[in-house]
Scaffold this active site. Sequence first.
Site, PDB file in Angstrom:
ATOM      1  N   SER A   1      26.005  44.693  27.262  1.00 49.59           N
ATOM      2  CA  SER A   1      26.914  44.903  26.133  1.00 49.59           C
ATOM      3  C   SER A   1      27.146  46.392  25.929  1.00 49.59           C
ATOM      4  O   SER A   1      26.281  47.220  26.250  1.00 49.59           O
ATOM      5  CB  SER A   1      26.321  44.308  24.862  1.00 49.59           C
ATOM      6  OG  SER A   1      27.048  44.692  23.717  1.00 49.59           O
TER       7      SER A   1
ATOM      8  N   TYR B   1      19.405  43.875  18.811  1.00 48.08           N
ATOM      9  CA  TYR B   1      20.310  43.467  19.891  1.00 48.08           C
ATOM     10  C   TYR B   1      20.674  44.663  20.767  1.00 48.08           C
ATOM     11  O   TYR B   1      20.609  44.587  22.004  1.00 48.08           O
ATOM     12  CB  TYR B   1      21.565  42.844  19.291  1.00 48.08           C
ATOM     13  CG  TYR B   1      22.567  42.399  20.327  1.00 48.08           C
ATOM     14  CD1 TYR B   1      22.373  41.236  21.048  1.00 48.08           C
ATOM     15  CD2 TYR B   1      23.709  43.151  20.590  1.00 48.08           C
ATOM     16  CE1 TYR B   1      23.283  40.826  22.009  1.00 48.08           C
ATOM     17  CE2 TYR B   1      24.624  42.750  21.548  1.00 48.08           C
ATOM     18  CZ  TYR B   1      24.401  41.587  22.258  1.00 48.08           C
ATOM     19  OH  TYR B   1      25.302  41.197  23.208  1.00 48.08           O
TER      20      TYR B   1
END
Length: 271
Positions: free
Chosen positions: A154, A167
């Site tokens: 990501s 995250y």
Amino acid sequence: MAELRDLSGRTAVVTGSATGLGRSIALKLAERGADVIVNCSRSVSDGEATVSDCQALGSQSRLVQADVSTEEGCRVLAEAAGASGRLDILVNNAGITRHARDHADLNALSKDDFLDTYAVNVVGPFMMMQACRDLLVASHTQTGRAATVLNVSSIAGVTGIGSSVAYAATKGALNTMTLSLARALAPAIRVNAVCPGFIGTRWFKDTMDEEQYKRMEAGVAASVPLNVASGPDDIADTALFFLSDASRHVTGETLLVDAGMHLGYAPLVAR
């Protein structure tokens, strides 16, 4: 280019592929002729639908329900792949988050939030490569072609934005692991990563109502240089490059696929 992307006769495992980006990658692999093992931990009906769609494209696809945050789950997936004697493609797509978008609120995340997120997003991909290593090496031995692993990371792992500090930290760790294992597992296995920005999937849609989602999607499109909000197929097309012979001389790469989000102001969203 068509010949470089012919995946007929190859076996692929895509973790977390019942829905979203994983589903799109599985379908594109099936479209190119690969036999795809679809994986889910809970969304069995969605996984069965993805398998059915892959089979309609001619793929010898099947569903394996397994939790990649456990050694047993990874072993089950590896055993499923082992039926063909080798594994050509592994996509580590499964991922979770704990939503805490205000990164200054250090009380929004607990120790267990961090450990659970790491278990799926970092330890899971490592254990999948550990469980599948012999099968991936067998692919290289039998074909003379390096097997390929793609980690779905990501932009959060590059810029520190995203759904939570936990995250973003896991995706940064995944990027580093991609570099380490690309070096360690060569020449038999290539290891790369894609780093999406915003992707219009249930990842966001399940956390807000339709009007909120539309406003966020429009905001994303307005804030990135390409003026688009990416969907799963947009990222899956790039994934296919890494999974095909078109990238046969590429390993250890982490590629941002974010419509240019990293170039300027980006809202606090990421896959």
